[in-house]
Design an enzyme around this catalytic site. Structure first.
Site, mmCIF file in Angstrom:
data_model
loop_
_atom_site.group_PDB
_atom_site.id
_atom_site.type_symbol
_atom_site.label_atom_id
_atom_site.label_comp_id
_atom_site.label_asym_id
_atom_site.label_seq_id
_atom_site.Cartn_x
_atom_site.Cartn_y
_atom_site.Cartn_z
ATOM 1 N N HIS A 155 22.519 32.737 35.606
ATOM 2 C CA HIS A 155 22.392 33.011 36.833
ATOM 3 C C HIS A 155 23.457 32.206 37.783
ATOM 4 C CE1 HIS A 155 18.217 34.283 35.863
ATOM 5 N NE2 HIS A 155 18.379 33.407 35.213
ATOM 6 N N SER A 276 52.386 32.640 47.116
ATOM 7 C CA SER A 276 52.089 33.418 48.324
ATOM 8 C C SER A 276 53.346 33.374 49.348
ATOM 9 C CB SER A 276 50.964 32.760 49.396
ATOM 10 O OG SER A 276 50.892 33.007 50.860
ATOM 11 N N LYS A 282 49.681 27.834 47.618
ATOM 12 C CA LYS A 282 49.276 28.866 46.766
ATOM 13 C C LYS A 282 49.630 29.144 45.305
ATOM 14 C CE LYS A 282 45.800 30.566 47.795
ATOM 15 N NZ LYS A 282 45.535 31.774 48.403
ATOM 16 N N GLU A 289 43.278 38.927 38.126
ATOM 17 C CA GLU A 289 42.609 39.545 39.068
ATOM 18 C C GLU A 289 43.022 41.113 38.565
ATOM 19 O OE1 GLU A 289 42.785 37.544 43.231
ATOM 20 O OE2 GLU A 289 44.366 37.073 42.117
#
Ligand code: ARG
Length: 460
Positions: A155, A276, A282, A289
């Site tokens: 969970h 970025s 970043k 992804e």
């Protein structure tokens, strides 16, 4: 060129030709088409349609066509309906009249099944090799941090402590099943469809077993109508690809989280991350992804072909030409994702102190305490209650597991006799989990050694 036309008074319209042609994508099957046609020429010789000179002429011409097909110029200006038509036109251009016999007793319906099966067998082998590469990288990563402890989650809440190699081996098992699944997909594709004709069986007495041997198939298909209407082999591949992508997407999701500032467990290599254009600090996990994102494309491919096949009447319908784009798409996205995943696994560094601290400061030891009470004679239900109250008290008073002494534990509950305080360290409770497949340190060490052996066997 067309392989038909006698029955028509006018040719196809430009819009229909454009709409129905498949050469743009099925040219990917050209090697399979040529190999299948060479074997078919040998079969035609055996039934007396081709002389041995004609067969030799055709086979040699196909060799040259195959070599030529590597150059992009080979396709320039090609207006053929599909790859099968193109290959026959090229044969005519090269070998002349004898080419008019190559399609005797053969239909493109069985030919496209043959070509796709030949292509799929190789693709399954390629995917299986890539899976083994990713599995090898996981095993190596596990070996680099044999004692690292992380909290395992259910969970998405800290549940019980496990060893980092135990966690990695869970993904090893998923990919091992994928490897099996692609083996199954290959076995189910490994039947020779040639001899089935358009749907009713060929009108020529081909020795189908000999053709199967020629093309390295394990056996011949059983029913010509089934062959003509069957794309199960493509669906099997797409399902196996989808499940593998699901596994990859879950690993990607885990590691996107684990490498975040919030977790701080993992450092992804510079080579598999990007920056970025605006925010100079970043370091984004784009590789992971994209793996997660491509999973959607592959599952879409499976869905696409399932929906195409649903409710099609027996036997061949042109709808089935739409199988190739999703098939190629899924194969490419899966291969790319496996390659990428391997590179990410190879690049990753574990900051072992962070997950260890996450385990230590939470109550992942609660189950260890309850089970130790049960081993010492307290019925488990009561043990569960005692530890539950102990955790509640700790949460209320802001105490971490390490904040308790053995004496204070005994004061809290007389059942906490002896060595219970040692179990407040997550590393210790693990030692009771030496059941095969568990996270006990010895069990994990054997599992890791066994994984290495299994990998070596799978690579044979
Ligand atoms: N290009 C077709 C396909 O991929 C095979 C040709 C069969 N065409 C036909 N009209 N029977 O499915």
């Amino acid at each position: 060129m067309k392989l038909w036309g006698g029955r028509f008074e006018t040719g196809p319209s430009e819009v229909f030709e454009r709409f129905s042609g498949s050469l743009e994508f099925d040219r990917r099957l050209i090697d399979a088409d040529i190999r299948g046609s060479q074997a078919f020429a040998r079969a035609l010789e055996r039934v007396g349609i081709l002389s041995s000179e004609e067969r030799a002429q055709i086979v040699t011409a196909f060799d040259a066509i195959q070599a030529e097909s590597a150059s992009p110029a080979f396709y320039s200006g090609a207006a053929d309906e599909d790859v099968h038509t193109l290959v026959i036109r090229k044969l005519k251009e090269r070998a002349g009249k004898v080419a008019d016999k190559i399609h005797t007793g053969r239909s493109r319906n069985e030919q496209v099944s043959l070509d796709t099966r030949l292509w799929l067998r190789e693709e399954c082998d390629r995917v299986r090799a890539l899976l083994l590469g990713a599995m090898g990288a996981l095993v190596d990563l596990a070996g680099r941090y044999p004692d690292a402890v992380i909290p395992g989650y259910t969970h998405m809440r800290r549940a019980q402590a496990v060893l980092w190699p135990h966690y990695l081996l869970a993904y090893f098992e998923m990919f091992a099943r994928d490897w099996e699944r692609f083996g199954d997909a290959r076995r189910r594709a490994d039947f020779l469809p040639l001899g089935s004709g358009a749907l009713a069986g060929s009108g020529f007495p081909f020795d189908r077993e000999a053709m199967a041997r020629d093309l390295g198939f394990a056996a011949v298909t059983f029913n010509s109508m089934d062959v003509s209407g069957d794309r199960d082999f493509a669906l099997d591949f797409l399902y196996a690809a989808s499940v593998a992508m699901i596994h990859l997407s879950r690993l990607a999701e885990d590691w996107i989280l684990y490498s975040s500032e919030e977790f701080g467990w993992l450092e992804l290599g510079d080579g598999v991350t990007s920056g970025s254009s605006l925010m100079p600090q970043k370091k984004n996990p784009d590789s992971l992804e994209l793996i997660r994102g491509k999973c959607g494309r592959v599952m879409g491919s499976l869905t696409s072909l399932m929906v195409t096949m649903k409710g099609l009447p027996m036997t061949y319908n042109r709808d089935m030409q739409e199988d190739k784009v999703p098939l190629f798409e899924a194969a490419d996205q899966l291969a790319g994702s496996l390659e990428m995943a391997r590179a990410v696994v190879e690049s990753v560094k574990l900051n072992a102190a962070a997950p260890a601290a996450a385990a230590e400061e939470s109550w992942v030891v609660a189950t260890d305490l309850a089970e130790a009470l049960a081993r010492a004679g307290t019925p488990f239900h009561q043990a569960h209650q005692i530890v539950g109250r102990f955790v509640l008290e700790s949460v209320r008073s802001g105490r971490k597991p390490a904040g308790w002494t053995a004496e204070e534990m005994r004061q809290f509950a007389p059942e906490f006799t002896g060595d219970f305080a040692a179990l407040l360290d997550p590393k210790n409770g693990m030692r009771s989990r030496e059941v095969p497949g568990g996270t006990g340190p010895n069990a994990v060490a054997s599992a890791l050694a066994a994984a290495r052996e299994r990998l070596a066997e799978m690579s044979l």
